[in-house]
Scaffold this motif. Structure first.
Motif, short mmCIF file in Angstrom:
data_model
loop_
_atom_site.label_atom_id
_atom_site.label_comp_id
_atom_site.label_asym_id
_atom_site.label_seq_id
_atom_site.Cartn_x
_atom_site.Cartn_y
_atom_site.Cartn_z
N CYS A 1 0.84 -1.20 0.00
CA CYS A 1 0.00 0.00 0.00
C CYS A 1 0.88 1.26 0.00
O CYS A 1 1.58 1.52 0.99
CB CYS A 1 -0.91 0.01 1.23
SG CYS A 1 -1.85 1.55 1.36
N ARG B 1 0.11 4.32 0.41
CA ARG B 1 -0.18 5.27 1.50
C ARG B 1 0.47 4.81 2.80
O ARG B 1 1.05 5.61 3.54
CB ARG B 1 -1.69 5.44 1.70
CG ARG B 1 -1.97 6.39 2.87
CD ARG B 1 -3.42 6.69 3.06
NE ARG B 1 -3.92 7.59 2.02
CZ ARG B 1 -5.20 7.94 1.89
NH1 ARG B 1 -6.10 7.45 2.73
NH2 ARG B 1 -5.59 8.75 0.94
N ARG B 2 0.37 3.52 3.07
CA ARG B 2 1.02 3.02 4.30
C ARG B 2 2.53 3.24 4.22
O ARG B 2 3.18 3.57 5.22
CB ARG B 2 0.69 1.54 4.50
CG ARG B 2 1.24 0.98 5.81
CD ARG B 2 0.39 -0.17 6.32
NE ARG B 2 0.36 -1.30 5.44
CZ ARG B 2 1.28 -2.26 5.41
NH1 ARG B 2 2.30 -2.21 6.24
NH2 ARG B 2 1.18 -3.25 4.57
N MET C 1 3.19 6.83 5.14
CA MET C 1 3.07 7.11 6.57
C MET C 1 4.20 6.45 7.37
O MET C 1 4.64 6.97 8.39
CB MET C 1 1.69 6.66 7.07
CG MET C 1 0.57 7.54 6.53
SD MET C 1 -0.99 7.34 7.40
CE MET C 1 -1.71 5.97 6.51
N PRO D 1 -4.25 5.19 -1.52
CA PRO D 1 -4.48 4.02 -0.65
C PRO D 1 -4.74 2.79 -1.52
O PRO D 1 -5.41 2.89 -2.54
CB PRO D 1 -5.73 4.42 0.13
CG PRO D 1 -6.41 5.46 -0.70
CD PRO D 1 -5.32 6.19 -1.43
N ARG D 2 -4.19 1.66 -1.13
CA ARG D 2 -4.47 0.39 -1.83
C ARG D 2 -5.26 -0.48 -0.85
O ARG D 2 -4.70 -1.21 -0.05
CB ARG D 2 -3.18 -0.29 -2.26
CG ARG D 2 -3.39 -1.57 -3.07
CD ARG D 2 -2.11 -2.01 -3.74
NE ARG D 2 -1.66 -1.02 -4.71
CZ ARG D 2 -0.39 -0.81 -5.04
NH1 ARG D 2 0.57 -1.50 -4.46
NH2 ARG D 2 -0.08 0.11 -5.94
N THR D 3 -6.59 -0.35 -0.91
CA THR D 3 -7.41 -1.03 0.09
C THR D 3 -7.47 -2.52 -0.19
O THR D 3 -7.43 -2.97 -1.34
CB THR D 3 -8.84 -0.45 0.10
OG1 THR D 3 -9.37 -0.50 -1.21
CG2 THR D 3 -8.85 0.97 0.62
N CYS E 1 -6.42 -3.95 5.40
CA CYS E 1 -6.73 -2.67 6.06
C CYS E 1 -7.30 -2.89 7.47
O CYS E 1 -7.15 -2.01 8.33
CB CYS E 1 -7.74 -1.88 5.23
SG CYS E 1 -7.08 -1.33 3.64
N CYS F 1 -4.24 -2.84 9.58
CA CYS F 1 -3.22 -1.82 9.33
C CYS F 1 -2.96 -0.95 10.58
O CYS F 1 -3.89 -0.46 11.22
CB CYS F 1 -3.64 -0.94 8.17
SG CYS F 1 -2.50 0.41 7.83
N ARG G 1 -4.53 2.75 10.13
CA ARG G 1 -5.88 2.95 9.60
C ARG G 1 -6.60 4.11 10.28
O ARG G 1 -7.53 4.69 9.71
CB ARG G 1 -6.71 1.66 9.66
CG ARG G 1 -6.85 1.08 11.02
CD ARG G 1 -7.71 -0.16 11.00
NE ARG G 1 -9.11 0.18 11.24
CZ ARG G 1 -10.12 -0.23 10.50
NH1 ARG G 1 -9.93 -1.01 9.47
NH2 ARG G 1 -11.35 0.12 10.80
N CYS H 1 -6.64 6.90 7.92
CA CYS H 1 -6.96 6.53 6.54
C CYS H 1 -8.45 6.20 6.41
O CYS H 1 -8.86 5.06 6.68
CB CYS H 1 -6.10 5.31 6.15
SG CYS H 1 -6.41 4.74 4.48
N GLY I 1 -9.31 3.10 4.29
CA GLY I 1 -9.03 1.83 4.96
C GLY I 1 -10.08 1.51 6.02
O GLY I 1 -10.49 0.35 6.17
S1 SF4 Z 1 -5.78 1.27 6.01
FE1 SF4 Z 1 -5.43 0.17 4.07
S2 SF4 Z 1 -5.41 1.74 2.47
FE2 SF4 Z 1 -5.14 2.78 4.45
S3 SF4 Z 1 -2.95 2.95 4.74
FE3 SF4 Z 1 -3.57 1.07 5.73
S4 SF4 Z 1 -3.31 -0.54 4.20
FE4 SF4 Z 1 -3.29 1.42 3.12
#
Ligand code: SF4
Length: 290
Positions: free
Chosen positions: A34, A36-37, A40, A250-252, A256, A259, A262, A265, A268
């Protein structure tokens, strides 16, 4: 297996060759999971607050630490019972529902480590334990840490301990990017052939092995370089424009619900309720029987 992370982007100067991109295998895999992860975890500063440690992480860390410290004992003291005692002394109480659940899983970890060590020759000390290795390619400087590096008849074997409920498959060993990269790094560092990678599932004692070829290892190096090339572009864009960069969508997925980020996010969070801290050990809060 543990991996180290590092600051990736070095400064380029006019006329100088492009610097190598520094990364651990876990950094590369986080990007694939992901973007986005990844952002972060590795780029945002101050780093967003991650959720507290989960129980299965505490379990895994205690087992890994015991299997590491076992080799620090004198050969005569390397017994399964000693391994179980090491689990107890390195136990971490974080993430469990209550002290009773923690104690139950500590005993389970002690039993698993002792049973696993029944099949280990205490005289056959590995070449490396939690050994840091590094590998430079044409575009990439990789670094990471191997759970165990064995020497067998002049050849090396990379060993990774697994503590998940479900045992890994032969395909997991074959497709693992970190294991392949560690094999290449070990071979170069120790100047000995290293094509064997193994996953040791401590809860069952099962071992799955894959024998790489020079070609399959080269393909894994190329895969790592390709990921690093994407990361180099994404990191540079982040440096330029910050969190509005389009590279970190984000790659849901079902991941998630597990995660650590989350809370930061919304996409997520829409994937379903967060898993409890102990869900990987006891799904739905129902104790898993032996
Ligand atoms: S919740 Fe899902 S989409 Fe959001 S940062 Fe985490 S892995 Fe990525």
């Amino acid at each position: 297996m543990s991996q180290t992370s590092g600051a990736p982007v070095q400064q380029a100067f006019g006329g100088m060759p492009t610097p190598l991109y520094s990364a651990s295998p876990s950094r590369l895999l986080t990007w694939l999971d992901c973007p986005r992860r990844y952002r972060m975890t590795y780029l945002d500063r101050p780093r967003p607050v991650a959720r507290p440690q989960r129980a299965h992480t505490s379990f895994g860390v205690a087992v890994h630490n015991a299997l590491r410290d076992y080799w620090d004992l004198a050969p005569v003291d390397r017994t399964p019972a000693a391994g179980a005692r090491l689990v107890r002394s390195s136990w971490i109480d974080l993430g469990f529902r209550n002290p009773e659940q923690s104690a139950r899983w500590r005993e389970k970890a002690q039993a698993q480590v002792a049973a696993y060590l029944e099949g280990v020759d205490p005289q056959a000390a590995p070449l490396g334990i939690e050994r840091t290795v590094a590998l430079k390619t044409g575009s990439l400087a990789l670094n990471g840490r191997i759970d165990r590096l064995d020497e067998r008849d002049g050849r090396l074997a990379v060993v990774d301990y697994k503590t998940s409920r479900v045992a890994p498959t032969a395909d997991d060993a074959r497709t693992s990017l970190p294991l392949a990269l560690y094999a290449v790094a070990s071979s170069r560092m120790f100047r000995r052939p290293c094509t064997t990678v193994e996953l040791h599932h401590v809860p069952t004692g099962e071992v799955v092995t894959h024998e790489h070829t020079p070609e399959s290892l080269q393909r894994k190096v190329a895969e790592a370089e390709s990921i690093a090339s994407d990361l180099r572009r994404a990191d540079a864009d982040y440096k330029e424009v910050g969190v509005v960069s389009r590279h970190f969508a984000p790659r849901t997925s079902p991941l998630c619900t597990w995660c650590d980020f989350r809370a930061h996010c919304p996409e997520g969070q829409a994937m379903g309720p967060e898993k409890s801290s102990w869900a990987a050990l006891e799904p739905d809060g129902v104790p898993v029987q032996d």
